[in-house]
Design an enzyme around this catalytic site. Structure first.
Site, mmCIF file in Angstrom:
data_model
loop_
_atom_site.group_PDB
_atom_site.id
_atom_site.type_symbol
_atom_site.label_atom_id
_atom_site.label_comp_id
_atom_site.label_asym_id
_atom_site.label_seq_id
_atom_site.Cartn_x
_atom_site.Cartn_y
_atom_site.Cartn_z
ATOM 1 N N GLY A 68 0.835 -1.208 0.000
ATOM 2 C CA GLY A 68 0.000 0.000 0.000
ATOM 3 C C GLY A 68 0.861 1.246 0.000
ATOM 4 O O GLY A 68 2.085 1.178 0.089
ATOM 5 N N ASP A 76 6.623 4.497 -10.375
ATOM 6 C CA ASP A 76 7.509 4.242 -9.229
ATOM 7 C C ASP A 76 8.974 4.162 -9.632
ATOM 8 O O ASP A 76 9.594 3.092 -9.637
ATOM 9 C CB ASP A 76 7.064 2.975 -8.473
ATOM 10 C CG ASP A 76 5.858 3.250 -7.597
ATOM 11 O OD1 ASP A 76 5.213 4.301 -7.770
ATOM 12 O OD2 ASP A 76 5.558 2.414 -6.723
ATOM 13 N N ARG A 130 -2.380 -0.762 -9.419
ATOM 14 C CA ARG A 130 -1.240 -1.608 -9.755
ATOM 15 C C ARG A 130 -1.683 -3.066 -9.927
ATOM 16 O O ARG A 130 -2.758 -3.430 -9.440
ATOM 17 C CB ARG A 130 -0.218 -1.544 -8.603
ATOM 18 C CG ARG A 130 0.304 -0.134 -8.369
ATOM 19 C CD ARG A 130 0.425 0.202 -6.890
ATOM 20 N NE ARG A 130 0.664 1.645 -6.707
ATOM 21 C CZ ARG A 130 1.843 2.227 -6.801
ATOM 22 N NH1 ARG A 130 2.915 1.489 -7.034
ATOM 23 N NH2 ARG A 130 1.968 3.530 -6.675
ATOM 24 N N ASP A 156 3.822 -4.754 -7.539
ATOM 25 C CA ASP A 156 3.232 -3.517 -6.995
ATOM 26 C C ASP A 156 3.764 -2.284 -7.736
ATOM 27 O O ASP A 156 3.237 -1.189 -7.549
ATOM 28 C CB ASP A 156 3.505 -3.386 -5.493
ATOM 29 C CG ASP A 156 4.965 -3.588 -5.139
ATOM 30 O OD1 ASP A 156 5.477 -4.700 -5.372
ATOM 31 O OD2 ASP A 156 5.598 -2.643 -4.638
ATOM 32 N N ARG A 176 3.167 13.785 -7.712
ATOM 33 C CA ARG A 176 3.078 12.990 -8.938
ATOM 34 C C ARG A 176 1.646 13.047 -9.469
ATOM 35 O O ARG A 176 0.687 13.181 -8.699
ATOM 36 C CB ARG A 176 3.428 11.525 -8.649
ATOM 37 C CG ARG A 176 4.658 11.333 -7.793
ATOM 38 C CD ARG A 176 5.150 9.902 -7.836
ATOM 39 N NE ARG A 176 4.326 8.959 -7.090
ATOM 40 C CZ ARG A 176 4.633 7.664 -6.934
ATOM 41 N NH1 ARG A 176 5.731 7.172 -7.496
ATOM 42 N NH2 ARG A 176 3.852 6.862 -6.238
HETATM 43 P P1 AMP Z 1 8.899 0.962 -3.501
HETATM 44 O O1 AMP Z 1 9.999 -0.037 -3.517
HETATM 45 O O2 AMP Z 1 9.354 2.384 -3.292
HETATM 46 O O3 AMP Z 1 7.994 0.837 -4.654
HETATM 47 O O4 AMP Z 1 8.072 0.645 -2.170
HETATM 48 C C1 AMP Z 1 7.586 -0.627 -1.820
HETATM 49 C C2 AMP Z 1 6.621 -0.492 -0.674
HETATM 50 O O5 AMP Z 1 7.271 0.065 0.458
HETATM 51 C C3 AMP Z 1 5.441 0.415 -0.944
HETATM 52 O O6 AMP Z 1 4.346 -0.104 -0.273
HETATM 53 C C4 AMP Z 1 5.873 1.737 -0.361
HETATM 54 O O7 AMP Z 1 4.798 2.553 0.010
HETATM 55 C C5 AMP Z 1 6.644 1.273 0.857
HETATM 56 N N1 AMP Z 1 7.690 2.230 1.269
HETATM 57 C C6 AMP Z 1 8.891 2.440 0.683
HETATM 58 N N2 AMP Z 1 9.599 3.360 1.364
HETATM 59 C C7 AMP Z 1 8.816 3.767 2.390
HETATM 60 C C8 AMP Z 1 8.965 4.697 3.451
HETATM 61 N N3 AMP Z 1 10.082 5.407 3.614
HETATM 62 N N4 AMP Z 1 7.942 4.840 4.311
HETATM 63 C C9 AMP Z 1 6.817 4.122 4.193
HETATM 64 N N5 AMP Z 1 6.613 3.230 3.227
HETATM 65 C C10 AMP Z 1 7.588 3.044 2.340
HETATM 66 MG MG MG Z 2 6.403 1.107 -5.411
#
Ligand code: AMP
Ligand code: MG
Length: 479
Positions: free
Chosen positions: A89, A256, A177, A246, A170
């Site tokens: 999420g 992303d 997704r 995702d 964004r």
């Molecule tokens: P990503 O790899 O950036 O696409 O993130 C994968 C998942 O981790 C997603 O659910 C993001 O919302 C969550 N996520 C990544 N970095 C953070 C963060 N610093 N704080 C909270 N959620 C994060």
């Molecule tokens: Mg992501």
């Protein structure tokens, strides 16, 4: 329109409450504007003078919540590096609603219900990268999310070192997704799965709304769009880096942006993400991984659509949808107007040639765009010119079958093969300056991003091959 009279719609909130969580943004300390993107502002009819309105920074920071918006974050799941994670999420992204079909979302706005143990923040470094690259991809003709602006702050966050947090706003035609579908499939909430499919069709496949066979056709179009998108990535030399389900857009967009890279010297097996030790998301494997991701989507959609029909479509992806899309992209890059069977061999041979020649991928095609039979300019840019010489024999033969003139071919190729792409070393220069409070290079790269095919004399130093010490560098995915 000014920031006051933008009209927001919040259609996603008509879905069941399990799809999202109402979340207020948590503002950053001492926020300031890093950059405003006037091209993205046009998409939502926002006056470019809004750049100077202090409420623009406040909008991104979440201290100005306009009338009509109802901040929320979305739930989803996803296969991360092949393993299923049932609850992901928007851990750090907050949606405000949509304007002209563009869903506005701030990334880095603090912990949400989906943050798990993370801090809800985004580093300035990765926010600048996302802001600039999404714009570059758009102007290169690749379906993508966009970015309206970016703010920095004095809020400190811990990554590999202590860094400053930022927020990027964004815009996307859809934030749904593959993993959003997986969420409801794995919890066996098939009614909600159907509601999500209906919502997605309304949002991104509107022409299918009244079709009796709409779920199947929707799946087919997701496969078509994904095949085309990945063919475009491959043609451009774009490595996404984290193709978890995702991070796969149901609308066929690039979403992303994390540790992505544009290829420097062509390397088929290049892996841009340090965390990806097994090379699951290498450049050369992006088409296969997309197939795997589409297979996961078909599983998630199986309560709604006959599995065999979906499998047939998946077979088509591998048999001809992706390969044909890729060959079409490459034909265009090579300035070939006619479609001949022999082109497959010419293009396959080119991939091996580039690999053996140690040659900058983008610079090769730009140089080839001016090819007039003189091979020296191409030999000059290859560490190993021998394979290039051999391949040019094939190319010359192939060009002789074309009906258009050399001049026409060159003109078409110069509009297809960019002079400028945003390579990681360029982005790093902009980030290093930004961290010292100088955002001029962010603006320079935003300008380059919007003019990839133009001659920009003031930016000439970014046009050639990547400097040796910056070639094919692998990035951390911490963001
Ligand atoms: P990503 O790899 O950036 O696409 O993130 C994968 C998942 O981790 C997603 O659910 C993001 O919302 C969550 N996520 C990544 N970095 C953070 C963060 N610093 N704080 C909270 N959620 C994060
Ligand atoms: Mg992501």
């Amino acid at each position: 329109m000014t920031l006051d009279n933008l009209k927001y719609k919040t259609a996603y909130l008509s879905l069941d409450s399990e799809f999202y969580d109402m979340t207020d943004p948590i503002p950053l300390d001492d926020p300031y504007l890093i950059s405003f993107n006037p091209n993205a502002a046009k998409l939502i009819d926002l006056d470019s003078s809004s750049k100077d309105d202090p409420r623009f920074v406040a909008l991104l920071n979440g201290t100005f919540i306009p009338k009509g918006t109802r901040p929320f974050s979305m739930c989803y799941a996803g296969h991360q590096f092949g393993n299923y994670a049932p609850r992901l999420g928007d851990g750090r992204a907050i949606n405000l609603g949509s304007i002209n079909g563009w869903n506005l979302q701030t990334k880095g706005s603090g912990e949400t219900r989906y943050a798990r143990t993370a801090d809800g923040r985004a580093a300035m470094r990765s926010s600048i990268r996302e802001y600039l690259m999404s714009e570059a991809m758009h102007h290169l003709g690749i379906p993508t999310t966009r970015a309206l602006g970016i703010i920095g702050s004095q809020t400190k966050i811990i990554r590999n070192q202590i860094e400053n947090a930022a927020i990027v706003m964004r815009l996307s035609p859809s934030w749904v997704r593959f993993g959003t579908f997986e969420y409801f499939y794995y919890f066996k909430e098939y009614d909600k799965l159907r509601s999500l499919a209906d919502y997605t069709i309304t949002e991104s496949y509107t022409h299918l709304q009244d079709d009796e066979d709409r779920y199947y056709k929707f799946f087919c179009e997701v496969v078509d769009r994904t095949a085309k998108l990945i063919a475009q990535w491959q043609g451009l030399g774009f490595c996404h880096g984290v193709m978890n389900t995702d991070n796969m857009s149901i609308a066929g967009l690039t979403i992303d942006y994390g540790p992505y890279a544009m290829l420097d010297d062509f390397e088929y097996g290049f892996v841009c993400n340090q965390t990806d030790k097994a090379g699951r998301y290498s450049y050369g494997d992006q088409p296969n991984v997309s197939y795997w991701n589409l297979t996961m989507l078909s599983k998630a959609l199986s309560p709604l659509i006959d599995k065999e029909r979906m499998q047939k479509k998946l077979d088509d992806y591998g048999n001809f949808l992706y390969p044909d899309a890729y060959i079409d992209v490459m034909r265009e890059k090579l300035g070939l107007e006619m479609k001949l069977d022999e082109d497959v061999e010419l293009i396959t041979d080119l991939v091996g040639t580039l690999q053996d020649a140690y040659i900058d991928y983008t610079f090769f095609f730009r140089t080839l765009s001016r090819y007039d039979g003189d091979r020296m300019p191409l030999f000059d840019i290859a560490m190993n010119p021998v394979p290039v010489d051999g391949w040019l024999n094939m190319y010359d033969k192939r060009l002789s079958k074309e009906v258009h003139t050399q001049d026409e071919r060159q003109k078409a190729m110069l509009k297809t093969n960019p002079k400028y792409v945003l390579k990681n070393y360029m982005l790093q220069e902009a980030i290093d300056l930004a961290q010292k409070g100088d955002f001029s290079m962010v603006e320079t790269l935003l300008h380059i991003a919007a003019h990839p095919f133009d001659e920009l004399p003031e930016c000439e130093r970014f046009a050639g091959e990547t400097p040796e010490e910056h070639k094919n560098v692998c990035l951390s995915c911490s963001s």
